[in-house]
Scaffold this motif. Structure first.
Motif, PDB file in Angstrom:
ATOM      1  N   UNK A   1      -3.924   8.787  -2.781  1.00  0.00           N
ATOM      2  CA  UNK A   1      -2.996   8.786  -3.898  1.00  0.00           C
ATOM      3  C   UNK A   1      -1.635   8.371  -3.363  1.00  0.00           C
ATOM      4  N   UNK A   2      -1.247   7.131  -3.628  1.00  0.00           N
ATOM      5  CA  UNK A   2       0.026   6.694  -3.072  1.00  0.00           C
ATOM      6  C   UNK A   2       0.942   6.048  -4.103  1.00  0.00           C
ATOM      7  N   UNK A   3       0.737   6.361  -5.366  1.00  0.00           N
ATOM      8  CA  UNK A   3       1.637   5.843  -6.394  1.00  0.00           C
ATOM      9  C   UNK A   3       1.621   4.333  -6.486  1.00  0.00           C
ATOM     10  N   UNK A   4       2.600   3.768  -7.190  1.00  0.00           N
ATOM     11  CA  UNK A   4       2.617   2.328  -7.426  1.00  0.00           C
ATOM     12  C   UNK A   4       3.659   1.649  -6.539  1.00  0.00           C
ATOM     13  N   UNK A   5       3.430   1.670  -5.242  1.00  0.00           N
ATOM     14  CA  UNK A   5       4.365   1.041  -4.312  1.00  0.00           C
ATOM     15  C   UNK A   5       3.900  -0.373  -4.004  1.00  0.00           C
ATOM     16  N   UNK A   6       4.799  -1.174  -3.492  1.00  0.00           N
ATOM     17  CA  UNK A   6       4.424  -2.537  -3.097  1.00  0.00           C
ATOM     18  C   UNK A   6       3.607  -2.471  -1.815  1.00  0.00           C
ATOM     19  N   UNK A   7       3.086  -3.625  -1.402  1.00  0.00           N
ATOM     20  CA  UNK A   7       2.257  -3.665  -0.194  1.00  0.00           C
ATOM     21  C   UNK A   7       3.048  -3.268   1.045  1.00  0.00           C
ATOM     22  N   UNK A   8       4.281  -3.724   1.108  1.00  0.00           N
ATOM     23  CA  UNK A   8       5.109  -3.410   2.269  1.00  0.00           C
ATOM     24  C   UNK A   8       5.376  -1.909   2.330  1.00  0.00           C
ATOM     25  N   UNK A   9       5.792  -1.368   1.201  1.00  0.00           N
ATOM     26  CA  UNK A   9       6.066   0.070   1.157  1.00  0.00           C
ATOM     27  C   UNK A   9       4.810   0.893   1.448  1.00  0.00           C
ATOM     28  N   UNK A  10       3.660   0.373   1.016  1.00  0.00           N
ATOM     29  CA  UNK A  10       2.420   1.098   1.245  1.00  0.00           C
ATOM     30  C   UNK A  10       2.199   1.324   2.743  1.00  0.00           C
ATOM     31  N   UNK A  11       2.587   0.330   3.551  1.00  0.00           N
ATOM     32  CA  UNK A  11       2.458   0.460   4.999  1.00  0.00           C
ATOM     33  C   UNK A  11       3.334   1.592   5.519  1.00  0.00           C
ATOM     34  N   UNK A  12       4.529   1.669   4.997  1.00  0.00           N
ATOM     35  CA  UNK A  12       5.447   2.746   5.390  1.00  0.00           C
ATOM     36  C   UNK A  12       4.871   4.095   4.954  1.00  0.00           C
ATOM     37  N   UNK A  13       4.449   4.142   3.706  1.00  0.00           N
ATOM     38  CA  UNK A  13       3.843   5.365   3.184  1.00  0.00           C
ATOM     39  C   UNK A  13       2.727   5.853   4.085  1.00  0.00           C
ATOM     40  N   UNK A  14       1.914   4.908   4.492  1.00  0.00           N
ATOM     41  CA  UNK A  14       0.765   5.259   5.308  1.00  0.00           C
ATOM     42  C   UNK A  14       1.199   5.884   6.631  1.00  0.00           C
ATOM     43  N   UNK A  15       2.181   5.274   7.262  1.00  0.00           N
ATOM     44  CA  UNK A  15       2.666   5.827   8.529  1.00  0.00           C
ATOM     45  C   UNK A  15       3.261   7.210   8.332  1.00  0.00           C
TER      46      UNK A  15
END
Lengths: 219, 219
Positions: B153-167
């Motif tokens: 569940x990571x909301x509606x972030x862009x692909x770039x932000x998704x990488x940050x979220x993941x880290x």
DNA sequence: ACCTGAACACCGTTCAAGT
DNA sequence: ACCTGAACACCGTTCAAGT
């Protein structure tokens, strides 16, 4: 005085009897002869109550005896797997709630508890440490996937009737498979007999043995 | 005129954007500029709409090219598995809805479609026919378990932000694991580094290879 | 600290009525 | 056949008020 434990127990009762839809705040207040505010005071939101109930049931299932000294890692893994299998058979609402909890709170006690319990045995199996995480994740994914998909919705029938229900269910399923177009579904037609005679629990153990075979090949 | 397809598409949009809670009859009527009765007329209950949406999305995911003539069974299985992995990554609400559908309607098109698709390849793998059902069930249980539990569940972030979220997520998780009592959770401590650096998709493929290894040992 | 329960905003579903 | 939308019964949650 109302206790947190009472509330959780009542919630599990409602869930077992009628599924997730039966757990309403109003049903809770009736059974407990209290006001809605009291429930929010002790356990918070309905969603939090659902999470707490999940945690309680899973923890209880995992608390089955840690196994004697002479138990092999394979036996220990089977014991944990079957404990979860039985827990979901008894509390069918767990099938989706457990998945939800793993997704939303992968660092919570439920996920961590299962992982630690299975992971130790993977180590004891002689798997090289570099492969511990992958091997354990595979095993846990399989176990939780299998138990969730095997949760049957069969109402509140007695043990004897459950056997009848099961035969009826398998009969209906195999008939449905027979009616599929053999050209489009050759595989389904080929396994319809195996499906009618299989036992979920046995198949689950066969699956575990198969995954364990793949894991021990990592040595 | 309002079409069944329009309704399903809108439902999937709402589900993707806000999860199961966002799919309300009222939100549907607003988006479609219609009355609530129209929806019941075309697709029935909210629950039936959810099932139909699940069916539509899974069928689309499975419709990925049947593979050229020179594709091995292993590659074909991986392709199907990854298609489901990606479908759940895109539609996270599938994680619980797919399980629900398998439990409540094990003879429906979703379950049958996945089983047929995977089962054929198990046959092509040279597994003896007597073991087809068990082997296929194991593989399907693993695949669905793994993809469901990997739905983030990571909301509606862009692909770039998704990488940050993941880290961020992995960092938070590994920190939480570090804080566990090492005496109670020796295994979690041992794998904390592997967990921080792992990739879900790669681990999924490793798991499939492991199960396939166990399956081919049945020959 | 613990609990009550009325009030609120929001649900899914039905159905007489329209075209 | 297809659609409207008011009406109904039922939700989860809050919060001033009580003890």
């Amino acid at each position: 005085m109302l206790s947190r434990e009472q509330i959780i127990d009542t919630a599990v009762e409602l869930l077992d009897a009628g599924g997730e839809g039966a757990l309403t705040v109003r049903a809770m207040t009736e059974r407990l002869a209290t006001g809605s505010g009291a429930i929010y005071y002790h356990v918070g939101t309905r969603d939090e109550l659902l999470d707490t109930a999940t945690e309680t049931v899973v923890t209880a299932a995992l608390a089955t005896k840690p196994g004697g000294a002479s138990v092999t890692p394979e036996e220990e893994i089977r014991a944990v797997a079957l404990a979860l299998f039985d827990a979901i058979a008894e509390h069918q609402w767990l099938a989706t709630r457990l998945t939800l909890q793993i997704i939303r709170n992968p660092i919570g006690p439920v996920t961590v508890g299962i992982f630690e319990r299975i992971g130790r045995q993977v180590g004891a199996l002689g798997v090289p440490q570099a492969a511990w995480f992958d091997a354990t994740a595979t095993l846990v994914h399989y176990i939780l996937g299998a138990v969730s998909q095997n949760a049957r919705v069969d109402g509140d029938t007695s043990d004897v009737e459950a056997g009848v229900d099961r035969e009826e269910f398998l009969g209906a399923a195999s008939r449905a498979w027979q009616e599929l177009d053999p050209d489009d579904y050759p595989f389904m037609h080929a396994i319809v007999d195996q499906m009618r005679e299989h036992d979920d629990r046995e198949q689950f153990l066969t699956g575990i043995a198969l995954v364990l075979d793949g894991i021990t090949n990592l040595r």
